[in-house]
Design a protein around this motif. Structure first.
Motif, PDB file in Angstrom:
ATOM      1  N   GLY A 251       0.841  -1.224  -0.042  1.00  0.00           N
ATOM      2  CA  GLY A 251       0.228  -0.014  -0.035  1.00  0.00           C
ATOM      3  C   GLY A 251       1.002   1.283  -0.024  1.00  0.00           C
ATOM      4  O   GLY A 251       2.042   1.251   0.473  1.00  0.00           O
ATOM      5  N   GLN A 252       0.297   2.445  -0.505  1.00  0.00           N
ATOM      6  CA  GLN A 252       0.902   3.552  -0.604  1.00  0.00           C
ATOM      7  C   GLN A 252       0.247   4.747   0.183  1.00  0.00           C
ATOM      8  O   GLN A 252      -1.021   4.759   0.156  1.00  0.00           O
ATOM      9  CB  GLN A 252       1.022   3.949  -2.195  1.00  0.00           C
ATOM     10  CG  GLN A 252       1.790   2.847  -2.986  1.00  0.00           C
ATOM     11  CD  GLN A 252       3.277   3.365  -3.037  1.00  0.00           C
ATOM     12  OE1 GLN A 252       3.825   4.259  -2.445  1.00  0.00           O
ATOM     13  NE2 GLN A 252       4.004   2.378  -3.792  1.00  0.00           N
ATOM     14  N   VAL A 253       0.838   5.763   0.559  1.00  0.00           N
ATOM     15  CA  VAL A 253       0.485   6.915   1.216  1.00  0.00           C
ATOM     16  C   VAL A 253      -0.419   7.773  -0.030  1.00  0.00           C
ATOM     17  O   VAL A 253       0.751   8.128  -1.104  1.00  0.00           O
ATOM     18  CB  VAL A 253       1.082   7.739   2.058  1.00  0.00           C
ATOM     19  CG1 VAL A 253       0.620   8.954   2.365  1.00  0.00           C
ATOM     20  CG2 VAL A 253       1.817   6.830   3.277  1.00  0.00           C
ATOM     21  N   THR A 254      -1.394   8.215  -0.164  1.00  0.00           N
ATOM     22  CA  THR A 254      -1.922   8.842  -1.144  1.00  0.00           C
ATOM     23  C   THR A 254      -2.257  10.317  -0.931  1.00  0.00           C
ATOM     24  O   THR A 254      -2.639  10.375   0.458  1.00  0.00           O
ATOM     25  CB  THR A 254      -3.305   8.151  -1.829  1.00  0.00           C
ATOM     26  OG1 THR A 254      -4.188   8.014  -0.621  1.00  0.00           O
ATOM     27  CG2 THR A 254      -2.965   6.947  -2.451  1.00  0.00           C
ATOM     28  N   GLY A 255      -2.434  11.340  -1.769  1.00  0.00           N
ATOM     29  CA  GLY A 255      -3.260  12.534  -1.588  1.00  0.00           C
ATOM     30  C   GLY A 255      -4.486  12.632  -1.160  1.00  0.00           C
ATOM     31  O   GLY A 255      -5.169  11.367  -1.290  1.00  0.00           O
ATOM     32  N   VAL A 256      -4.862  13.730  -0.575  1.00  0.00           N
ATOM     33  CA  VAL A 256      -6.392  13.771  -0.271  1.00  0.00           C
ATOM     34  C   VAL A 256      -7.416  13.503  -1.472  1.00  0.00           C
ATOM     35  O   VAL A 256      -8.576  13.298  -1.167  1.00  0.00           O
ATOM     36  CB  VAL A 256      -6.519  15.133   0.311  1.00  0.00           C
ATOM     37  CG1 VAL A 256      -5.664  15.255   1.692  1.00  0.00           C
ATOM     38  CG2 VAL A 256      -6.332  16.217  -0.456  1.00  0.00           C
ATOM     39  N   LEU A 257      -7.116  13.636  -2.551  1.00  0.00           N
ATOM     40  CA  LEU A 257      -7.709  13.473  -3.779  1.00  0.00           C
ATOM     41  C   LEU A 257      -8.375  12.218  -4.166  1.00  0.00           C
ATOM     42  O   LEU A 257      -8.921  11.824  -5.032  1.00  0.00           O
ATOM     43  CB  LEU A 257      -7.624  14.587  -5.068  1.00  0.00           C
ATOM     44  CG  LEU A 257      -7.423  15.826  -4.560  1.00  0.00           C
ATOM     45  CD1 LEU A 257      -6.972  16.833  -5.853  1.00  0.00           C
ATOM     46  CD2 LEU A 257      -8.724  16.462  -4.215  1.00  0.00           C
ATOM     47  N   LYS A 258      -7.425  11.228  -3.657  1.00  0.00           N
ATOM     48  CA  LYS A 258      -7.444   9.899  -4.081  1.00  0.00           C
ATOM     49  C   LYS A 258      -7.810   9.164  -2.813  1.00  0.00           C
ATOM     50  O   LYS A 258      -7.800   9.444  -1.335  1.00  0.00           O
ATOM     51  CB  LYS A 258      -6.065   9.531  -4.314  1.00  0.00           C
ATOM     52  CG  LYS A 258      -5.121  10.009  -5.472  1.00  0.00           C
ATOM     53  CD  LYS A 258      -5.971   9.651  -6.811  1.00  0.00           C
ATOM     54  CE  LYS A 258      -5.476  10.057  -7.955  1.00  0.00           C
ATOM     55  NZ  LYS A 258      -6.002   9.586  -9.414  1.00  0.00           N
ATOM     56  N   PRO A 259      -8.635   7.856  -2.968  1.00  0.00           N
ATOM     57  CA  PRO A 259      -8.941   7.368  -1.652  1.00  0.00           C
ATOM     58  C   PRO A 259      -7.624   6.693  -0.950  1.00  0.00           C
ATOM     59  O   PRO A 259      -6.606   6.326  -1.524  1.00  0.00           O
ATOM     60  CB  PRO A 259      -9.737   5.980  -2.517  1.00  0.00           C
ATOM     61  CG  PRO A 259      -9.465   5.915  -4.025  1.00  0.00           C
ATOM     62  CD  PRO A 259      -9.117   7.228  -4.319  1.00  0.00           C
ATOM     63  N   PRO A 260      -7.671   6.522   0.225  1.00  0.00           N
ATOM     64  CA  PRO A 260      -6.578   5.942   1.139  1.00  0.00           C
ATOM     65  C   PRO A 260      -6.253   4.518   0.674  1.00  0.00           C
ATOM     66  O   PRO A 260      -7.421   3.819   0.835  1.00  0.00           O
ATOM     67  CB  PRO A 260      -6.968   6.188   2.519  1.00  0.00           C
ATOM     68  CG  PRO A 260      -8.685   6.186   2.327  1.00  0.00           C
ATOM     69  CD  PRO A 260      -8.870   7.039   1.228  1.00  0.00           C
TER      70      PRO A 260
END
Length: 502
Positions: free
Chosen positions: A266-275
């Motif tokens: 898993g990756q840390v995503t930005g706020v516009l992408k789902p976690p």
């Protein structure tokens, strides 16, 4: 329906899902080839490692030491590269084989639950101060000639600090994946740094400069002339920590790059992408299957060879060598005439001074721009990985998470960046400077001991620590604690007395 729980990744999931994660076997992905193309494809984690190592402390320390002509202790850097390569290789190997960071893994060491919290706390205390960004914004103000009026006691470069810190948050909040941004950004900076320093050195240096620095790296100068009086003992200790590097934190970027089991983490995503679901447990694979073992073995080689090529050889040896040669070639004559070396705000700008003196004003401005960006981009992984990911792994693996991993990540990073708006205006306290100066050696020693235990306990046969690396890790433990201990007994009291005028 299975009951709902908050799993150790910090994401809400079911008990059945958690058990599946612990028991399922994951297929080992096909590894990158052991070719030049494979090494180029694997550059991401080491480009970030390179960016933190080369152009940060090296731009500050090495030209300064070379300006005095005190190259006698450069052999400590040669030893440091060897020891740190062994440590980071073992951390990379663990993360490739498990999809889990070094810091999450320390939860399995006694006292259980203590070590992840320890690493989170000491990391925040050590690197929350935006030291590299302080040098970057000074360079930005010098590069552009634009600064805010010194009102309310604020330094003229404060406007650049505000812009820089705001950009950190914007990038993290709106990137698809934070690692993807970091790896691309650092790869560009790495190439620019290599090209500029190489050109400056080739133009500025004479054969005797290369030879003199080489004698320092091999220890011959020290053996023939002894310890130089003009080199402060604290600087010698700092040399033993060069070229610095990211130590155990590289494990986060190896996972994010999808090496081995990292592809499932898993990756840390930005706020516009789902976690995404960030796994902080070990991911299992079929260690009895010869084909799976072969693929995993090649992944480990890819991680190790890319570390040796990009960080150890190009960054740790060649680039530090060039920084030292350039400093000796251009700054040493000024030191002999004036007895002065760059200090204060001139320290992070000294390579730009070299470039301007060797190649003219345009090259000086270009090098100043590269230094500004290099110092600035080093702050990104400090906020993202050292502070954000280390803290979030501690929250997740110790069972304290009640919301998503990403929620805690942005909470921690935002608090750290906002605090930087104040911290960047304040001179770093002496006690904190001392702590940062010696902390990496202490962390390297603790990390070497812990990864030795972890890999021998948690990895399958054939992937445990080799006899050579066992020796190198124990040497790391002994020399790190020993060097810091001797410094604390014989050098620190004098530094304190000199600092406070007693």
């Amino acid at each position: 329906m299975p009951s709902e729980t908050v799993n150790s990744s910090g994401m809400a999931g079911s008990i059945a899902e958690d058990r599946l994660d612990e028991q399922s076997l994951h297929a080992v992905p096909n590894p990158l080839p052991l070719t030049l193309a494979g090494m180029l494809a694997a550059v991401g984690p080491q480009a970030i490692n390179f960016g933190i190592s080369i152009g940060g402390g090296e731009a500050y320390l090495l030209p300064n030491v070379a300006a005095r002509g005190t190259l006698h202790m450069h052999w400590l850097m040669t030893l440091s590269v060897i020891l740190e390569t062994a440590l980071v290789y073992e951390c990379v190997k663990y993360s490739i084989c498990t999809g889990r960071s070094f810091f999450a893994a320390t939860n399995d060491l006694k006292p259980y639950g203590f070590w992840p919290v320890f690493w989170a706390v000491v990391t925040i205390l050590t690197w929350a101060w935006p030291a590299w960004m302080g040098g970057a914004v000074i360079a930005a103000e010098r590069f552009t000639g634009i600064g805010n009026p010194p009102i309310w006691g604020l330094p003229p470069h404060y406007v650049w600090a505000v812009l820089a810190l705001a950009l950190v948050l914007i990038v993290f909040y709106f990137s698809d994946r934070t690692y993807a941004f970091l790896s691309k950004f650092f790869t560009v900076i790495m190439v620019a740094n290599i090209v500029l320093v190489l050109v400056i050195t080739v133009v500025a240096a004479k054969p005797e400069h290369y030879w003199q620095v080489l004698l320092g790296y091999t220890g011959i100068t020290f053996l023939t002339e002894g310890y130089p009086d003009a080199l402060p003992k604290t600087d010698a200790l700092a040399l033993f920590n060069q070229p610095g590097g990211s130590l155990m934190w590289v494990s986060f970027w190896v996972i994010a790059a999808g090496f081995g089991m990292g592809v499932y983490a898993g990756q840390v995503t930005g706020v516009l992408k789902p976690p995404e679901r960030i796994t902080v447990r070990e991911l299992r694979w079929d260690t009895a299957n010869p084909e799976e073992r072969r693929k995993m073995g090649q992944w480990v080689k890819v991680g190790g060879y890319s570390l040796i090529l990009w960080w150890a050889i190009i960054g740790g040896l060649i680039m530090t060598y060039l920084y030292s040669v350039a400093g000796l070639a251009y700054l040493h004559d000024d030191f002999l005439r004036t007895g002065q070396v760059p200090s204060g705000v001139q320290v992070p700008l000294q390579m730009a001074t070299v470039a301007q003196g060797v190649l003219g004003p345009t090259a000086g401005w270009l090098m100043l721009l590269v230094i500004m960006v290099t110092l600035y981009d080093a702050q990104f992984p400090f906020y993202d990985t050292y502070i954000g990911r280390t803290t979030c792994d501690a929250i997740a693996v110790t069972g304290r998470a009640r919301r998503s991993y990403r929620f805690y990540y942005f909470l921690v990073v935002t608090i750290a960046v906002v605090a930087g708006l104040y911290l960047v205006t304040v001179a770093q306290p002496f006690v904190l400077w001392i702590g940062v100066a010696i902390s990496a050696l202490v962390y390297r020693s603790i990390g070497a001991w812990q990864i030795l235990l972890l890999n021998n306990r948690r990895l399958p046969e054939g992937f445990k620590v080799s006899r050579l690396n066992t020796w190198l890790l124990w040497i790391t433990v002994v020399t790190g604690f020993g060097g810091v201990g001797l410094w604390a007994i014989f050098v620190l009291p004098g530094e304190i007395a000199k600092r406070f005028g007693s």
